[in-house]
Design a protein around this motif. Structure first.
Motif, PDB file in Angstrom:
ATOM      1  N   VAL A  37      45.570  35.431  40.271  1.00  0.00           N
ATOM      2  CA  VAL A  37      45.977  34.838  41.545  1.00  0.00           C
ATOM      3  C   VAL A  37      44.846  35.002  42.554  1.00  0.00           C
ATOM      4  O   VAL A  37      44.135  36.014  42.545  1.00  0.00           O
ATOM      5  CB  VAL A  37      47.275  35.472  42.090  1.00  0.00           C
ATOM      6  N   PHE A  38      44.670  34.001  43.397  1.00  0.00           N
ATOM      7  CA  PHE A  38      43.651  34.009  44.445  1.00  0.00           C
ATOM      8  C   PHE A  38      44.339  33.682  45.761  1.00  0.00           C
ATOM      9  O   PHE A  38      45.136  32.744  45.828  1.00  0.00           O
ATOM     10  CB  PHE A  38      42.538  32.993  44.143  1.00  0.00           C
ATOM     11  N   VAL A  39      44.008  34.460  46.802  1.00  0.00           N
ATOM     12  CA  VAL A  39      44.681  34.323  48.097  1.00  0.00           C
ATOM     13  C   VAL A  39      43.654  33.972  49.167  1.00  0.00           C
ATOM     14  O   VAL A  39      42.739  34.756  49.447  1.00  0.00           O
ATOM     15  CB  VAL A  39      45.406  35.629  48.490  1.00  0.00           C
ATOM     16  N   VAL A  40      43.815  32.794  49.759  1.00  0.00           N
ATOM     17  CA  VAL A  40      43.025  32.427  50.933  1.00  0.00           C
ATOM     18  C   VAL A  40      43.914  32.711  52.138  1.00  0.00           C
ATOM     19  O   VAL A  40      44.819  31.947  52.458  1.00  0.00           O
ATOM     20  CB  VAL A  40      42.580  30.956  50.888  1.00  0.00           C
ATOM     21  N   ALA A  41      43.671  33.875  52.755  1.00  0.00           N
ATOM     22  CA  ALA A  41      44.474  34.316  53.894  1.00  0.00           C
ATOM     23  C   ALA A  41      43.813  33.832  55.175  1.00  0.00           C
ATOM     24  O   ALA A  41      42.645  34.127  55.433  1.00  0.00           O
ATOM     25  CB  ALA A  41      44.582  35.838  53.886  1.00  0.00           C
ATOM     26  N   LEU A  42      44.567  33.077  55.973  1.00  0.00           N
ATOM     27  CA  LEU A  42      44.039  32.457  57.192  1.00  0.00           C
ATOM     28  C   LEU A  42      44.667  33.097  58.415  1.00  0.00           C
ATOM     29  O   LEU A  42      45.900  33.190  58.518  1.00  0.00           O
ATOM     30  CB  LEU A  42      44.330  30.957  57.197  1.00  0.00           C
ATOM     31  N   THR A  43      43.845  33.530  59.351  1.00  0.00           N
ATOM     32  CA  THR A  43      44.354  34.057  60.610  1.00  0.00           C
ATOM     33  C   THR A  43      44.732  32.898  61.537  1.00  0.00           C
ATOM     34  O   THR A  43      44.377  31.743  61.290  1.00  0.00           O
ATOM     35  CB  THR A  43      43.304  34.931  61.320  1.00  0.00           C
ATOM     36  N   ASP A  44      45.423  33.226  62.621  1.00  0.00           N
ATOM     37  CA  ASP A  44      45.784  32.208  63.613  1.00  0.00           C
ATOM     38  C   ASP A  44      44.561  31.642  64.316  1.00  0.00           C
ATOM     39  O   ASP A  44      44.629  30.601  64.955  1.00  0.00           O
ATOM     40  CB  ASP A  44      46.750  32.795  64.652  1.00  0.00           C
ATOM     41  N   ALA A  45      43.423  32.343  64.211  1.00  0.00           N
ATOM     42  CA  ALA A  45      42.170  31.886  64.820  1.00  0.00           C
ATOM     43  C   ALA A  45      41.309  31.095  63.827  1.00  0.00           C
ATOM     44  O   ALA A  45      40.122  30.903  64.052  1.00  0.00           O
ATOM     45  CB  ALA A  45      41.386  33.085  65.355  1.00  0.00           C
ATOM     46  N   ALA A  90      51.768  38.576  54.872  1.00  0.00           N
ATOM     47  CA  ALA A  90      51.824  37.226  55.427  1.00  0.00           C
ATOM     48  C   ALA A  90      53.266  36.736  55.443  1.00  0.00           C
ATOM     49  O   ALA A  90      54.046  37.030  54.532  1.00  0.00           O
ATOM     50  CB  ALA A  90      50.950  36.280  54.609  1.00  0.00           C
ATOM     51  N   ARG A  91      53.616  35.974  56.481  1.00  0.00           N
ATOM     52  CA  ARG A  91      54.961  35.404  56.579  1.00  0.00           C
ATOM     53  C   ARG A  91      55.083  34.095  55.808  1.00  0.00           C
ATOM     54  O   ARG A  91      56.158  33.747  55.350  1.00  0.00           O
ATOM     55  CB  ARG A  91      55.319  35.169  58.047  1.00  0.00           C
ATOM     56  N   GLU A  92      53.991  33.348  55.679  1.00  0.00           N
ATOM     57  CA  GLU A  92      54.038  32.028  55.055  1.00  0.00           C
ATOM     58  C   GLU A  92      53.118  31.983  53.835  1.00  0.00           C
ATOM     59  O   GLU A  92      51.945  32.345  53.919  1.00  0.00           O
ATOM     60  CB  GLU A  92      53.585  30.955  56.052  1.00  0.00           C
ATOM     61  N   TRP A  93      53.677  31.540  52.724  1.00  0.00           N
ATOM     62  CA  TRP A  93      52.921  31.427  51.470  1.00  0.00           C
ATOM     63  C   TRP A  93      53.089  30.032  50.894  1.00  0.00           C
ATOM     64  O   TRP A  93      54.205  29.529  50.801  1.00  0.00           O
ATOM     65  CB  TRP A  93      53.416  32.450  50.456  1.00  0.00           C
ATOM     66  N   VAL A  94      51.984  29.421  50.498  1.00  0.00           N
ATOM     67  CA  VAL A  94      52.025  28.105  49.864  1.00  0.00           C
ATOM     68  C   VAL A  94      51.081  28.127  48.659  1.00  0.00           C
ATOM     69  O   VAL A  94      49.908  28.501  48.799  1.00  0.00           O
ATOM     70  CB  VAL A  94      51.590  26.978  50.831  1.00  0.00           C
ATOM     71  N   ARG A  95      51.594  27.717  47.509  1.00  0.00           N
ATOM     72  CA  ARG A  95      50.716  27.540  46.338  1.00  0.00           C
ATOM     73  C   ARG A  95      50.062  26.168  46.474  1.00  0.00           C
ATOM     74  O   ARG A  95      50.749  25.153  46.558  1.00  0.00           O
ATOM     75  CB  ARG A  95      51.495  27.631  45.034  1.00  0.00           C
ATOM     76  N   VAL A  96      48.735  26.148  46.504  1.00  0.00           N
ATOM     77  CA  VAL A  96      48.020  24.885  46.738  1.00  0.00           C
ATOM     78  C   VAL A  96      47.383  24.317  45.483  1.00  0.00           C
ATOM     79  O   VAL A  96      46.841  23.205  45.514  1.00  0.00           O
ATOM     80  CB  VAL A  96      46.947  25.034  47.842  1.00  0.00           C
ATOM     81  N   GLY A  97      47.430  25.045  44.377  1.00  0.00           N
ATOM     82  CA  GLY A  97      46.864  24.489  43.154  1.00  0.00           C
ATOM     83  C   GLY A  97      46.575  25.548  42.121  1.00  0.00           C
ATOM     84  O   GLY A  97      46.836  26.738  42.310  1.00  0.00           O
ATOM     85  N   PHE A 122      46.756  30.477  46.337  1.00  0.00           N
ATOM     86  CA  PHE A 122      47.735  30.491  47.423  1.00  0.00           C
ATOM     87  C   PHE A 122      47.043  30.522  48.781  1.00  0.00           C
ATOM     88  O   PHE A 122      45.976  31.122  48.922  1.00  0.00           O
ATOM     89  CB  PHE A 122      48.641  31.726  47.323  1.00  0.00           C
ATOM     90  N   VAL A 123      47.684  29.897  49.765  1.00  0.00           N
ATOM     91  CA  VAL A 123      47.329  30.080  51.164  1.00  0.00           C
ATOM     92  C   VAL A 123      48.346  31.042  51.761  1.00  0.00           C
ATOM     93  O   VAL A 123      49.555  30.903  51.520  1.00  0.00           O
ATOM     94  CB  VAL A 123      47.361  28.754  51.945  1.00  0.00           C
ATOM     95  N   ALA A 124      47.862  32.021  52.510  1.00  0.00           N
ATOM     96  CA  ALA A 124      48.735  32.959  53.213  1.00  0.00           C
ATOM     97  C   ALA A 124      48.459  32.843  54.700  1.00  0.00           C
ATOM     98  O   ALA A 124      47.299  32.925  55.128  1.00  0.00           O
ATOM     99  CB  ALA A 124      48.468  34.384  52.732  1.00  0.00           C
ATOM    100  N   ARG A 125      49.523  32.632  55.475  1.00  0.00           N
ATOM    101  CA  ARG A 125      49.366  32.528  56.938  1.00  0.00           C
ATOM    102  C   ARG A 125      50.430  33.367  57.635  1.00  0.00           C
ATOM    103  O   ARG A 125      51.359  33.846  57.003  1.00  0.00           O
ATOM    104  CB  ARG A 125      49.452  31.065  57.371  1.00  0.00           C
TER     105      ARG A 125
END
Length: 199
Positions: free
Chosen positions: A44-52, A98-105, A121-124
């Motif tokens: 699994v790979f997580v691209v965690a994005l901050t609000d900034a 993270a509160r929001e998780w989306v599998r993007v591919g 996954f994207v984590a936001r």
């Protein structure tokens, strides 16, 4: 003509990988030997994005290349559901949730020599303490910053730094060769496409 497997044997195995050697008939009809590395569990790979609009990156020492590598948080799923594993890896490697998780591919790593499926996954909506060792406190919304040494799980994996870097700067780091891990680059590309950054 497809490849044909005539026989297979396990050359080596441990709890994480199996290396098999197959006797094959190649697409041109000639006999040959093909070595395949099979991962026990998908990664699994997580691209965690901050609000900034920053990407959380870890720097860790990689035994295979004997180098420091800048990467997104990642790891084996160890038999867990991919999302559960992604949440665990983010927490273990960065101390964040993270509160929001989306599998993007999904991806397949080193497809010429390995059977290694991967989930991205994207984590936001990140919360927790973002450690920026030696760089000062984070001012990213929703995150607190602190300076300290690595946790036990980070130390075990050789992680020496966790930081949040603006998305555009991360792309520049790839272009400059500062980020060299192919799976991190591919994961960021998938997320960039999902976000519409490359349209």
């Amino acid at each position: 003509m497809p490849w044909t497997t005539e026989s297979t044997r396990t050359a080596y195995e441990n709890p994480w990988i199996r290396v098999r050697e197959d006797r094959v008939i190649r697409p041109d009809g000639a006999p040959g030997i093909y070595g395949v590395v099979e991962l026990r569990w998908p990664a699994v790979f997580v691209v965690a994005l901050t609000d900034a609009d920053e990407v959380v990156l870890v720097t860790q020492h990689r035994y295979t290349t004997d180098t420091l590598s800048i990467e997104v948080p990642a790891g084996a799923s160890d038999g867990e559901e991919p999302l559960v594993a992604a949440q665990r890896e983010l927490l273990e490697e960065t101390g964040l949730r993270a509160r929001e998780w989306v599998r993007v591919g999904g991806m397949d790593a080193l497809i010429g020599v390995a059977k290694a499926p991967e989930h991205v996954f994207v984590a936001r909506g990140l919360t927790g303490a973002l450690d920026r060792w030696g760089t000062g406190d984070s001012d990213a919304p929703g995150l607190t910053g602190r300076l300290r040494g690595p946790s036990s799980s980070q130390a075990e994996e050789g992680i020496s730094r966790v930081e949040a870097v603006p998305f555009a700067e991360v792309l520049a780091m790839i272009s400059a060769g500062t980020i060299r891990d192919g799976e991190t680059i591919a994961a960021l590309a998938l997320v960039g496409l999902w976000l519409g950054r490359f349209a």
